[in-house]
Design an enzyme around this catalytic site. Structure first.
Site, short mmCIF file in Angstrom:
data_model
loop_
_atom_site.label_atom_id
_atom_site.label_comp_id
_atom_site.label_asym_id
_atom_site.label_seq_id
_atom_site.Cartn_x
_atom_site.Cartn_y
_atom_site.Cartn_z
N ASP A 104 0.86 -1.18 0.00
CA ASP A 104 0.00 0.00 0.00
C ASP A 104 0.90 1.25 0.00
OD1 ASP A 104 -3.00 0.95 0.54
OD2 ASP A 104 -1.76 2.00 2.01
N TYR A 211 -2.12 11.47 2.39
CA TYR A 211 -3.00 11.67 1.23
C TYR A 211 -3.06 13.14 0.83
CZ TYR A 211 -4.71 6.89 1.78
OH TYR A 211 -4.80 5.53 1.83
N HIS A 267 -6.66 -6.72 -1.05
CA HIS A 267 -5.60 -5.74 -0.77
C HIS A 267 -4.78 -6.14 0.45
CE1 HIS A 267 -3.85 -1.72 -1.09
NE2 HIS A 267 -4.04 -1.56 0.21
#
Length: 286
Positions: A104, A211, A267
């Site tokens: 990730d 982010y 994931h």
């Protein structure tokens, strides 16, 4: 049986809380976790890789768990995240090189390290993460990924994401990984460990700042060169956040790379198929 030990390591102006195992003179293997995890994201890999002779080092990356949480979005641009790991490698590796793995967001840092400071990377292991610049290149022209990435736009807002993620004792983060819903994978102690990490002062904002920093640099630059170090990409086929097209486009810029899709894995393949992941890593390294 190898034991996990913990050290605080100073690097690039921050202190990173770091899990370690394996012989101190073993080849350095640095594993980088993603959102919303911490060193625990690699808990199923640390001991098996240490027992294979590697010095396994897994930091809580900046902003996470017990590591420093510098203020401001600019503190979380890719260059700074990369330089944290460069400092770690310089501190711990006699030959200033390491095998680097990332899942990730940890994969994004690992890709950026291999792209821009390849002299520190011996081999690269990536789990369910495309190269950041490939993602930005593909995203505008690939509608199937738009919905999968919609949460990233929400995370850009001030304050609202923190409030949403804290609701009902971090229910959304819990559900994202499937902590409580999958007792065969995560014990009650595991769930408590994650929630303790998320309640650290400043942690949620720092985690979200990764982010928010996307627009500040690193993602938008064109891919100027290929990744020449040996790469193994491991990809759970049922990833609901990232489409397989991103994996296929990324491997095109890795002439010494191999992409392996794993069935019946999402994931969170590190947790779901630890034996498979460990075997694929060790095969690649040996």
């Amino acid at each position: 049986m190898e034991q996990i030990e913990f050290q605080s390591i100073q690097t690039n102006g921050v202190t990173l809380h770091t899990a370690m195992a394996g012989p101190e003179n073993g080849p350095l293997l640095v594993l980088l976790h993603g959102f919303p995890e911490f060193w625990y994201g690699w808990k199923n890999q640390i001991i098996p890789l240490a027992e294979a002779g590697y010095r396994v080092v897994v930091p809580d990356q900046r902003g996470y768990h017990l590591s420093d949480k510098p203020e401001g979005v600019e503190s979380y641009v890719l260059d700074k995240l990369r330089d944290d790991i460069v400092g770690l490698i310089k501190t711990l590796s006699p030959n200033q090189k390491a095998i680097v793995g990332g899942h990730d967001w940890g994969g994004a840092v690992a890709w950026h390290l291999a792209s821009t400071r390849s002299q520190y990377v011996e081999k690269l292991i990536i789990v369910n993460m495309p190269h950041p610049r490939v993602m930005m290149k593909v995203l505008p022209f690939y509608p199937p990924q738009w919905k999968k990435s919609s949460y990233i736009a929400f995370f850009q807002l001030p304050n609202a994401p923190e409030a949403a993620l804290q609701e009902n004792h971090f229910q959304k983060l819990d559900e994202a990984i499937g902590l409580t819903a999958r007792p065969h994978l995560f014990t009650k102690e595991d769930v408590s460990s994650y929630k303790l990490a998320w309640t650290q002062p400043g942690a949620l904002t720092s985690m979200l700042n990764w982010y928010r920093a996307i627009k500040k640099g690193g993602f938008e630059k064109p891919i100027s060169k290929r990744i020449l170090v040996p790469v193994r990409m491991i990809w759970g086929m049922e990833d609901k956040f990232l489409s397989r097209k991103l994996a296929k486009e990324t491997i095109k810029i890795c002439p010494n790379g191999q992409l392996i899709f794993v069935d019946d894995a999402s994931h969170w393949i590190n947790h779901e198929k630890p034996e498979v992941v460990n075997q694929l890593i060790l095969e690649f390294l040996t």
